[in-house]
Design an enzyme around this catalytic site. Structure first.
Site, PDB file in Angstrom:
ATOM      1  N   HIS A 152       0.867  -1.177   0.000  1.00  0.00           N
ATOM      2  CA  HIS A 152       0.000   0.000   0.000  1.00  0.00           C
ATOM      3  C   HIS A 152       0.904   1.227   0.000  1.00  0.00           C
ATOM      4  O   HIS A 152       1.572   1.521   0.995  1.00  0.00           O
ATOM      5  CB  HIS A 152      -0.924  -0.028   1.221  1.00  0.00           C
ATOM      6  CG  HIS A 152      -1.845  -1.206   1.223  1.00  0.00           C
ATOM      7  ND1 HIS A 152      -2.033  -2.011   2.329  1.00  0.00           N
ATOM      8  CD2 HIS A 152      -2.590  -1.741   0.232  1.00  0.00           C
ATOM      9  CE1 HIS A 152      -2.871  -2.972   2.028  1.00  0.00           C
ATOM     10  NE2 HIS A 152      -3.243  -2.838   0.750  1.00  0.00           N
TER      11      HIS A 152
ATOM     12  N   GLU B 216       1.616   3.909   2.693  1.00  0.00           N
ATOM     13  CA  GLU B 216       2.162   3.460   3.981  1.00  0.00           C
ATOM     14  C   GLU B 216       3.688   3.547   3.935  1.00  0.00           C
ATOM     15  O   GLU B 216       4.405   2.550   4.020  1.00  0.00           O
ATOM     16  CB  GLU B 216       1.648   2.062   4.293  1.00  0.00           C
ATOM     17  CG  GLU B 216       0.134   2.053   4.440  1.00  0.00           C
ATOM     18  CD  GLU B 216      -0.508   0.673   4.420  1.00  0.00           C
ATOM     19  OE1 GLU B 216      -1.737   0.587   4.358  1.00  0.00           O
ATOM     20  OE2 GLU B 216       0.240  -0.331   4.456  1.00  0.00           O
TER      21      GLU B 216
ATOM     22  N   HIS C 263       3.493  -2.812   6.744  1.00  0.00           N
ATOM     23  CA  HIS C 263       2.364  -1.936   6.413  1.00  0.00           C
ATOM     24  C   HIS C 263       2.260  -0.798   7.427  1.00  0.00           C
ATOM     25  O   HIS C 263       3.017  -0.726   8.401  1.00  0.00           O
ATOM     26  CB  HIS C 263       1.054  -2.734   6.473  1.00  0.00           C
ATOM     27  CG  HIS C 263       0.841  -3.655   5.318  1.00  0.00           C
ATOM     28  ND1 HIS C 263       0.006  -3.361   4.278  1.00  0.00           N
ATOM     29  CD2 HIS C 263       1.377  -4.865   5.049  1.00  0.00           C
ATOM     30  CE1 HIS C 263       0.015  -4.359   3.420  1.00  0.00           C
ATOM     31  NE2 HIS C 263       0.842  -5.288   3.850  1.00  0.00           N
TER      32      HIS C 263
ATOM     33  N   GLU D  12       2.312  -3.914  11.386  1.00  0.00           N
ATOM     34  CA  GLU D  12       1.555  -2.660  11.277  1.00  0.00           C
ATOM     35  C   GLU D  12       2.200  -1.570  12.123  1.00  0.00           C
ATOM     36  O   GLU D  12       2.458  -1.775  13.318  1.00  0.00           O
ATOM     37  CB  GLU D  12       0.121  -2.874  11.764  1.00  0.00           C
ATOM     38  CG  GLU D  12      -0.701  -3.828  10.920  1.00  0.00           C
ATOM     39  CD  GLU D  12      -1.106  -3.230   9.579  1.00  0.00           C
ATOM     40  OE1 GLU D  12      -1.638  -3.983   8.741  1.00  0.00           O
ATOM     41  OE2 GLU D  12      -0.879  -2.030   9.368  1.00  0.00           O
TER      42      GLU D  12
END
Ligand code: GEM
Ligand code: ZN
Length: 383
Positions: A174, A177, A267, A343
């Site tokens: 993504h 990110e 991410h 994350e």
């Protein structure tokens, strides 16, 4: 007063200007990705506002992909595009407003500290200088950029190459990110530090396959979540195609050629103000052995890094209910290996907040450097 000017005509630039006649009421919309409905990423410059009380109003914040991402979020700003800081920001559920009195005639704003394509090329160049690194071209993206893989190992180690553990790190499926590529930056800096004993042992025991940037087209285009064709790469892993998701197709093909003993997929998360990781508990092939490995990896990371935690996160997926189009789930299931989505927050680490910068590139680099320790903790048990 010289007229104000707003620009997004640069790498990862993205904003829609509705009105900038009144510096105390600059009206903006966050732009959608070029071929999808996702809207969340912004990056633009403001010229001519030195000394003026500026208020940026993002009028469509409530309609963005992740509106909860604006709660307790603070806009990132920079004068020199190298050092970035947070500014006062508020969100009423529809409009996000951010205030600054610029010190200079040119100031940049972004959703997160950017990691430009030039910086990406610098990263590849720095790594390529090491005797431990091979730079491999996997193929082209839809806009014609290179998909580049770094292969790292100590070729002089006593461990025969066939017995070395295959450890994959992919990042920035993504594109908005950007913390994911800052993470890889720190990971590589430590792994290639010849004075670091953890790095030396891991390079002797393992072959690392690192893709620092999975979505260069989406990043340059100023997309949050998709590539040039509008594909969410982290939903393409079951059936990628060269026409729609060549980035995944090429990396997945390489993984099938090398094999995988551990996969990390870096991410960023819009809503949760924490660093955490997500395993493969919902996949059909999940076993008590993999669960024990996951727990050992997370325990080692918690024990050695106060910026990492396991209390907050997405919650566990029910057995058999994993979405196998996601990288972590497809790789874990296909190779029967340890696999995590990592994350990092767009906001800050709420457990260890930094008022001036929030979560940023440097802290992402430290987290990436630190992940070598949980890898060391489990490397001998991966197979
Ligand atoms: C996430 S991964 C989503 C994993 N969700 C659960 N509940 N296991 C994505 O692709 O949506 C990664 C990300 O974008 O940060
Ligand atoms: Zn993501």
């Amino acid at each position: 007063m010289i007229p104000l000017h707003i620009s997004s005509a640069f790498d990862s630039g993205a904003i829609e200007v509705l009105s900038m006649t009144d510096p105390s009421d600059i009206q903006l919309n966050i732009r959608r990705d070029n071929a999808s409905e996702f809207a969340q990423w912004f990056h633009f410059s403001l010229q001519g506002a030195a000394g003026l009380a500026v208020s940026l109003r993002f009028l469509n914040a409530g309609q963005c992909a992740y509106p909860k991402g604006w709660q307790d979020y603070r806009v990132v700003a920079s004068y020199d595009r190298h050092s970035w800081f947070r500014i006062d920001t508020r969100f009423d559920g529809q409009v996000m407003a951010a205030d600054i009195t610029p010190q200079t005639q040119c100031v940049y704003f972004a959703y997160f500290e950017p990691y430009s394509h030039e910086r990406h090329l610098d990263l590849i160049g720095r790594a390529a200088a090491s005797e431990h690194v091979e730079v491999q071209h996997l193929g082209q993206t839809l806009d014609g950029r290179d998909m580049t893989l770094l292969r790292l190992t100590d070729r002089h180690s006593a461990t025969p190459i066939a017995q070395k553990k295959k450890i994959w790190l992919i990042a920035r499926q993504h594109p908005g990110e950007a913390m994911a590529e800052w993470f890889v930056d720190g990971f590589l800096a430590r792994l290639l530090d010849g004075a670091d004993p953890v790095a030396r042992v891991l390079l002797a025991k393992c072959v690392f396959y690192v893709v620092p940037h999975m979505n260069p087209d989406g990043a340059v285009r100023g997309n949050l979540r998709t590539n040039a064709a509008g594909a969410n790469l982290n939903r393409e892993w079951q059936a990628p195609s060269l026409e729609k998701s060549p980035e995944v197709f090429l990396v997945r093909q390489k993984m099938l050629a090398t094999g995988v003993d551990l996969n990390l997929d870096a991410h960023g998360d819009e809503g949760l103000a924490y660093n955490f990781c997500v395993g493969t508990e919902g996949t059909p092939g999940y076993t008590p052995r993999l669960e024990a490995l996951e727990n050992a990896f997370k325990a080692a990371w918690v024990a050695t890094c106060p910026d990492f935690q396991t209390t907050q996160g997405y919650g566990r997926t029910k057995p058999g209910e994993a979405n196998l189009t996601l990288a972590t789930n497809w790789v874990g299931q296909n190779f029967g290996c340890l696999a995590f989505t990592i994350e990092m927050p767009f906001k800050d680490n709420a457990d260890l907040p930094d008022q001036r910068v929030g979560w940023n590139g440097e802290r992402s680099k430290k987290l990436g450097a630190g992940v070598l320790l949980p890898i060391l903790a489990v490397v001998d048990q991966l197979r």
